[in-house]
Design a protein around this motif. Structure first.
Motif, PDB file in Angstrom:
ATOM      1  N   LYS A   4      11.299  -2.133   3.872  1.00 53.64           N
ATOM      2  CA  LYS A   4      10.492  -0.996   3.405  1.00 53.64           C
ATOM      3  C   LYS A   4      10.266   0.043   4.499  1.00 53.64           C
ATOM      4  CE  LYS A   4       9.931  -2.152  -0.872  1.00 53.64           C
ATOM      5  NZ  LYS A   4      10.521  -1.355  -1.954  1.00 53.64           N
ATOM      6  N   MET A   5      11.323   0.347   5.228  1.00 49.56           N
ATOM      7  CA  MET A   5      11.314   1.467   6.192  1.00 49.56           C
ATOM      8  C   MET A   5      10.199   1.386   7.225  1.00 49.56           C
ATOM      9  SD  MET A   5      12.242   4.929   4.158  1.00 49.56           S
ATOM     10  CE  MET A   5      13.520   5.004   2.917  1.00 49.56           C
ATOM     11  N   GLU A   6      10.033   0.254   7.829  1.00 47.47           N
ATOM     12  CA  GLU A   6       9.020   0.166   8.878  1.00 47.47           C
ATOM     13  C   GLU A   6       9.294   1.164  10.006  1.00 47.47           C
ATOM     14  OE1 GLU A   6       8.281  -3.725  10.347  1.00 47.47           O
ATOM     15  OE2 GLU A   6       7.711  -4.547   8.402  1.00 47.47           O
ATOM     16  N   TRP A   7      10.551   1.511  10.213  1.00 50.24           N
ATOM     17  CA  TRP A   7      10.900   2.463  11.274  1.00 50.24           C
ATOM     18  C   TRP A   7      10.268   3.832  11.024  1.00 50.24           C
ATOM     19  CZ3 TRP A   7      13.528   6.450   8.924  1.00 50.24           C
ATOM     20  CH2 TRP A   7      14.181   6.149   7.722  1.00 50.24           C
ATOM     21  N   ALA A   8      10.123   4.210   9.755  1.00 51.27           N
ATOM     22  CA  ALA A   8       9.530   5.517   9.450  1.00 51.27           C
ATOM     23  C   ALA A   8       8.022   5.529   9.687  1.00 51.27           C
ATOM     24  CB  ALA A   8       9.826   5.893   7.998  1.00 51.27           C
ATOM     25  N   PRO A 117       3.180  -1.259   2.244  1.00 50.89           N
ATOM     26  CA  PRO A 117       3.437  -1.723   0.877  1.00 50.89           C
ATOM     27  C   PRO A 117       2.904  -3.133   0.620  1.00 50.89           C
ATOM     28  CG  PRO A 117       5.444  -1.860   2.186  1.00 50.89           C
ATOM     29  CD  PRO A 117       4.419  -1.195   3.051  1.00 50.89           C
ATOM     30  N   ILE A 118       2.194  -3.281  -0.487  1.00 50.69           N
ATOM     31  CA  ILE A 118       1.676  -4.583  -0.891  1.00 50.69           C
ATOM     32  C   ILE A 118       2.157  -4.876  -2.307  1.00 50.69           C
ATOM     33  CG2 ILE A 118      -0.425  -5.875  -1.470  1.00 50.69           C
ATOM     34  CD1 ILE A 118       0.071  -5.604   1.522  1.00 50.69           C
ATOM     35  N   THR A 119       2.714  -6.065  -2.495  1.00 50.76           N
ATOM     36  CA  THR A 119       3.199  -6.465  -3.804  1.00 50.76           C
ATOM     37  C   THR A 119       2.105  -7.219  -4.538  1.00 50.76           C
ATOM     38  OG1 THR A 119       5.434  -6.696  -2.899  1.00 50.76           O
ATOM     39  CG2 THR A 119       5.005  -7.715  -5.037  1.00 50.76           C
ATOM     40  N   TYR A 125      -0.599 -13.959   1.955  1.00 46.91           N
ATOM     41  CA  TYR A 125       0.252 -14.191   3.114  1.00 46.91           C
ATOM     42  C   TYR A 125       1.644 -13.593   2.925  1.00 46.91           C
ATOM     43  CZ  TYR A 125      -3.343 -17.232   4.988  1.00 46.91           C
ATOM     44  OH  TYR A 125      -4.524 -17.712   5.495  1.00 46.91           O
ATOM     45  N   GLN A 126       1.733 -12.586   2.073  1.00 47.97           N
ATOM     46  CA  GLN A 126       3.021 -11.925   1.894  1.00 47.97           C
ATOM     47  C   GLN A 126       3.398 -11.167   3.166  1.00 47.97           C
ATOM     48  OE1 GLN A 126       2.768  -8.112  -0.588  1.00 47.97           O
ATOM     49  NE2 GLN A 126       0.971  -9.242  -1.325  1.00 47.97           N
ATOM     50  N   GLU A 127       4.671 -10.829   3.256  1.00 54.20           N
ATOM     51  CA  GLU A 127       5.247 -10.307   4.494  1.00 54.20           C
ATOM     52  C   GLU A 127       4.472  -9.138   5.099  1.00 54.20           C
ATOM     53  OE1 GLU A 127       9.511  -8.384   6.010  1.00 54.20           O
ATOM     54  OE2 GLU A 127       9.101  -8.655   3.868  1.00 54.20           O
ATOM     55  N   HIS A 128       4.158  -8.146   4.296  1.00 52.09           N
ATOM     56  CA  HIS A 128       3.593  -6.922   4.868  1.00 52.09           C
ATOM     57  C   HIS A 128       2.109  -7.043   5.221  1.00 52.09           C
ATOM     58  CE1 HIS A 128       7.116  -4.376   4.700  1.00 52.09           C
ATOM     59  NE2 HIS A 128       7.380  -4.869   3.504  1.00 52.09           N
ATOM     60  N   MET A 129       1.471  -8.151   4.823  1.00 51.71           N
ATOM     61  CA  MET A 129       0.105  -8.373   5.308  1.00 51.71           C
ATOM     62  C   MET A 129       0.116  -8.585   6.817  1.00 51.71           C
ATOM     63  SD  MET A 129      -2.264  -8.073   3.019  1.00 51.71           S
ATOM     64  CE  MET A 129      -3.669  -9.123   3.389  1.00 51.71           C
ATOM     65  N   LEU A 133      -2.147  -6.741   9.577  1.00 52.66           N
ATOM     66  CA  LEU A 133      -2.835  -7.485  10.633  1.00 52.66           C
ATOM     67  C   LEU A 133      -2.491  -6.916  12.005  1.00 52.66           C
ATOM     68  CD1 LEU A 133      -4.612  -9.898  11.391  1.00 52.66           C
ATOM     69  CD2 LEU A 133      -2.545 -11.312  11.389  1.00 52.66           C
ATOM     70  N   GLU A 134      -1.246  -6.521  12.181  1.00 51.81           N
ATOM     71  CA  GLU A 134      -0.821  -5.922  13.451  1.00 51.81           C
ATOM     72  C   GLU A 134      -1.574  -4.620  13.724  1.00 51.81           C
ATOM     73  OE1 GLU A 134       3.287  -4.301  15.584  1.00 51.81           O
ATOM     74  OE2 GLU A 134       3.413  -5.515  13.758  1.00 51.81           O
ATOM     75  N   CYS A 135      -1.819  -3.845  12.678  1.00 54.69           N
ATOM     76  CA  CYS A 135      -2.600  -2.609  12.841  1.00 54.69           C
ATOM     77  C   CYS A 135      -3.984  -2.920  13.394  1.00 54.69           C
ATOM     78  CB  CYS A 135      -2.733  -1.884  11.501  1.00 54.69           C
ATOM     79  SG  CYS A 135      -1.222  -1.108  10.922  1.00 54.69           S
ATOM     80  N   LEU A 136      -4.637  -3.925  12.814  1.00 55.58           N
ATOM     81  CA  LEU A 136      -5.962  -4.306  13.301  1.00 55.58           C
ATOM     82  C   LEU A 136      -5.888  -4.819  14.727  1.00 55.58           C
ATOM     83  CD1 LEU A 136      -7.503  -6.090  10.170  1.00 55.58           C
ATOM     84  CD2 LEU A 136      -7.916  -3.763  10.969  1.00 55.58           C
TER      85      LEU A 136
END
Length: 279
Positions: A4-8, A117-119, A125-129, A133-136
């Motif tokens: 999901k374009m984490e690079w952007a 993005p959240i599904t 515990y899905q991937e983008h959570m 968490l990294e943001c926090l």
């Protein structure tokens, strides 16, 4: 689509220029809709502005609010005096994958807008959570809608999803948690305006009310120990959640802890909702 374009979403993507352009454009629209085209009243705005601008270094901010329309974010940040055009100060926000990330252009746009993005239905515990968490853990500001979906009814705050509580527990530094409740955006962007569809543009001449609470304090080490003690006597259906190390929180303890934190946040939000009639 490259996770999901984490690079952007990275701050240094193309020198940060595309992100700045997005926040200037979207922030300007939010200012126009919330502050010019509609009537807005804000309670305790100074607390939010202070925490966004000048909280202690390395301390993350987690704001939570009810969810009245698909445009709550960014319109929520369009009130007078808020730095909504500043991409560096802007929040990260959990956004529904099925709405905001449907194709390449939308994904790129929302990624520039610091959306994660959240599904729905994929669990806490899905991937983008982990990205949230990294943001926090980087001391950033994250906003969530813990009810999990839009509701335009004038009704009590619903039972909160546990994703927000899990982020609070797993963060390296316990974030400042600030509850926010608002109303009026359900009239600015009604779900069923014409032929059961939303209007093509936000509506005008509506009354918007935003009530910002006081920071909630969570003694996570103490709450962890309490949850471990209580969970020993609980029986539950297990979903295969990972044990949180190094604290040894098994799934039963996590459920107990997440439930306790979510109930405290829900109570605070409901208190703000009830107080809204006073302002």
């Amino acid at each position: 689509m490259g996770r999901k374009m984490e690079w952007a979403a990275r701050e240094k993507h193309m020198g940060g220029i595309p992100r700045k352009i997005v926040f200037l454009a979207v922030g300007s629209v939010a200012k126009a809709v919330t502050s010019l085209l509609n009537t807005s009243s804000i309670h305790n705005a100074d607390t939010l502005i202070r925490l966004v601008r000048s909280r202690p270094p390395g301390i993350p901010l987690l704001t939570v609010s009810n969810h009245m329309s698909t445009l709550d974010d960014p319109l929520l940040w369009g009130f007078k005096g808020f730095p909504s055009l500043d991409a560096k100060l802007a929040r990260w926000v959990l956004a529904a994958e099925d709405i905001c990330f449907k194709n390449f252009l939308l994904t790129y746009f929302f990624r520039l807008g610091k959306c994660i993005p959240i599904t729905r239905g994929a669990g806490i515990y899905q991937e983008h959570m982990n990205e949230a968490l990294e943001c926090l853990n980087n001391g950033a500001w994250l906003h969530t809608f813990p009810e999990g979906k839009v509701s335009q009814e004038d009704a009590p705050i619903r039972r909160l999803k546990w994703g927000t509580a899990s982020l609070i527990v797993r963060a390296h530094v316990t974030p400042i948690v600030l509850p926010i409740v608002h109303c009026g955006f359900e009239e600015v962007m009604p779900e069923k305006f014409f032929l059961d569809r939303r209007p093509p543009f936000p509506l005008c001449n509506k009354n918007i009310k935003i009530i910002i609470g006081e920071p909630l304090e969570f003694d996570i080490p103490r709450m962890r120990q309490t949850a471990i003690s209580i969970s020993r006597d609980l029986s539950c259906t297990y979903r295969g959640w990972p044990i949180i190390s190094p604290y040894g929180l098994d799934e039963a303890a996590q459920r107990c802890l997440y439930s306790t934190i979510s109930e405290q946040i829900q109570t605070a939000m409901e208190g703000l909702r009830n107080a809204g009639t006073l302002f």
